[in-house]
Design a protein around this motif. Structure first.
Motif, PDB file in Angstrom:
ATOM      1  N   ILE A 129      26.990  31.917 -24.000  1.00 44.44           N
ATOM      2  CA  ILE A 129      25.706  31.395 -23.532  1.00 44.44           C
ATOM      3  C   ILE A 129      25.585  29.932 -23.945  1.00 44.44           C
ATOM      4  O   ILE A 129      25.780  29.579 -25.102  1.00 44.44           O
ATOM      5  CB  ILE A 129      24.536  32.202 -24.140  1.00 44.44           C
ATOM      6  CG1 ILE A 129      24.638  33.649 -23.697  1.00 44.44           C
ATOM      7  CG2 ILE A 129      23.208  31.602 -23.734  1.00 44.44           C
ATOM      8  CD1 ILE A 129      23.705  34.566 -24.431  1.00 44.44           C
ATOM      9  N   PHE A 130      25.261  29.076 -22.985  1.00 45.24           N
ATOM     10  CA  PHE A 130      25.046  27.671 -23.283  1.00 45.24           C
ATOM     11  C   PHE A 130      23.608  27.474 -23.740  1.00 45.24           C
ATOM     12  O   PHE A 130      22.671  27.820 -23.029  1.00 45.24           O
ATOM     13  CB  PHE A 130      25.327  26.820 -22.041  1.00 45.24           C
ATOM     14  CG  PHE A 130      26.767  26.822 -21.643  1.00 45.24           C
ATOM     15  CD1 PHE A 130      27.648  25.945 -22.239  1.00 45.24           C
ATOM     16  CD2 PHE A 130      27.244  27.713 -20.702  1.00 45.24           C
ATOM     17  CE1 PHE A 130      28.983  25.945 -21.891  1.00 45.24           C
ATOM     18  CE2 PHE A 130      28.573  27.715 -20.347  1.00 45.24           C
ATOM     19  CZ  PHE A 130      29.451  26.831 -20.943  1.00 45.24           C
ATOM     20  N   LEU A 131      23.440  26.921 -24.924  1.00 47.95           N
ATOM     21  CA  LEU A 131      22.097  26.734 -25.463  1.00 47.95           C
ATOM     22  C   LEU A 131      21.366  25.575 -24.801  1.00 47.95           C
ATOM     23  O   LEU A 131      20.153  25.601 -24.665  1.00 47.95           O
ATOM     24  CB  LEU A 131      22.169  26.523 -26.976  1.00 47.95           C
ATOM     25  CG  LEU A 131      22.754  27.694 -27.766  1.00 47.95           C
ATOM     26  CD1 LEU A 131      22.844  27.341 -29.234  1.00 47.95           C
ATOM     27  CD2 LEU A 131      21.914  28.946 -27.558  1.00 47.95           C
ATOM     28  N   SER A 132      22.108  24.553 -24.389  1.00 48.27           N
ATOM     29  CA  SER A 132      21.477  23.389 -23.750  1.00 48.27           C
ATOM     30  C   SER A 132      22.454  22.787 -22.755  1.00 48.27           C
ATOM     31  O   SER A 132      22.950  21.686 -22.942  1.00 48.27           O
ATOM     32  CB  SER A 132      21.056  22.361 -24.795  1.00 48.27           C
ATOM     33  OG  SER A 132      22.176  21.933 -25.541  1.00 48.27           O
ATOM     34  N   ASP A 133      22.743  23.522 -21.700  1.00 51.42           N
ATOM     35  CA  ASP A 133      23.736  23.123 -20.717  1.00 51.42           C
ATOM     36  C   ASP A 133      23.359  21.796 -20.052  1.00 51.42           C
ATOM     37  O   ASP A 133      22.407  21.706 -19.294  1.00 51.42           O
ATOM     38  CB  ASP A 133      23.874  24.229 -19.661  1.00 51.42           C
ATOM     39  CG  ASP A 133      25.023  23.987 -18.708  1.00 51.42           C
ATOM     40  OD1 ASP A 133      25.963  23.263 -19.090  1.00 51.42           O
ATOM     41  OD2 ASP A 133      24.987  24.529 -17.597  1.00 51.42           O
ATOM     42  N   GLY A 134      24.117  20.746 -20.361  1.00 51.80           N
ATOM     43  CA  GLY A 134      23.919  19.450 -19.738  1.00 51.80           C
ATOM     44  C   GLY A 134      22.761  18.639 -20.269  1.00 51.80           C
ATOM     45  O   GLY A 134      22.449  17.585 -19.723  1.00 51.80           O
ATOM     46  N   LEU A 135      22.092  19.084 -21.322  1.00 52.50           N
ATOM     47  CA  LEU A 135      20.914  18.367 -21.810  1.00 52.50           C
ATOM     48  C   LEU A 135      21.223  17.363 -22.916  1.00 52.50           C
ATOM     49  O   LEU A 135      20.383  16.571 -23.274  1.00 52.50           O
ATOM     50  CB  LEU A 135      19.857  19.359 -22.311  1.00 52.50           C
ATOM     51  CG  LEU A 135      19.279  20.282 -21.251  1.00 52.50           C
ATOM     52  CD1 LEU A 135      18.277  21.235 -21.884  1.00 52.50           C
ATOM     53  CD2 LEU A 135      18.630  19.489 -20.139  1.00 52.50           C
ATOM     54  N   GLY A 136      22.415  17.404 -23.463  1.00 54.97           N
ATOM     55  CA  GLY A 136      22.770  16.476 -24.533  1.00 54.97           C
ATOM     56  C   GLY A 136      23.915  15.585 -24.101  1.00 54.97           C
ATOM     57  O   GLY A 136      23.863  14.925 -23.065  1.00 54.97           O
TER      58      GLY A 136
END
Length: 184
Positions: A36-43
């Protein structure tokens, strides 16, 4: 003597440094559906869906380095089937050293142009606000830049702002591994 226009272009130019890290490996999961990606593409990492779509559309040539035996180019031809990622690549500000958001990519088989192209295109688009010229400092910049424009035109997810001019360079640390023919 240089004209004022040429001098100003060098003063107002985006400057990026690109490199890879081969020690940041990630093993294949036994149950990948549980990843599971916790912050996909947000960082700093790229958004997984768009990146996978780009990788699916891109083909990588198995060309060898024509300058010196660069590990970054030649390691792309190795296969490590037990690893989900053989390392990471990133684009950073050459002046400040900070990573550009949405520009850290996973390597699947070493440092391939398809991975770095995605990172560089994202960096140029992120910081595009009215600055057309970009200096890209990369340890294999001579090899990377040869067919970059073709790859941008042919592969999904690679776009650049209009009027983008790219100057490829090799950092001082890596110059000894290159030949004069690398940069005509």
């Amino acid at each position: 003597m240089l004209t004022f226009d040429v001098q100003c272009r060098w003063l107002v130019m985006k400057r990026f440094v690109v490199d890879g890290n081969f020690t940041a490996q990630h093993m294949n999961m036994r149950q990948p559906e549980l990843d599971i990606f916790l912050s996909d593409g947000l960082g700093y990492m790229v958004e997984e869906g768009d990146y996978k779509a780009h990788l699916a559309s891109a083909t990588e040539s198995r060309e060898r380095s024509t300058c010196s035996n660069h590990r970054a180019v030649n390691a792309a031809n190795t296969n490590r089937s037990n690893l989900r990622a053989t390392g990471v690549g990133a684009t950073a500000c050459a002046r400040h050293g900070c990573f550009i958001p949405h520009c850290v990519v996973d390597f699947q088989k070493g440092e391939r142009h398809m991975n770095i192209d995605y990172s560089i295109c994202n960096a140029i688009k992120h910081a595009a606000k009215g600055i057309d010229d970009t200096l890209v400092i990369y340890d294999v910049g001579c090899q990377w830049s040869l067919h970059f424009a073709e790859r941008v035109n042919n592969y999904y997810g690679l776009t650049l702002p209009d009027n983008t001019e790219i100057v490829a360079a090799v950092g001082k640390f890596h110059l000894s591994a290159h030949k004069l023919a690398c940069f005509p």
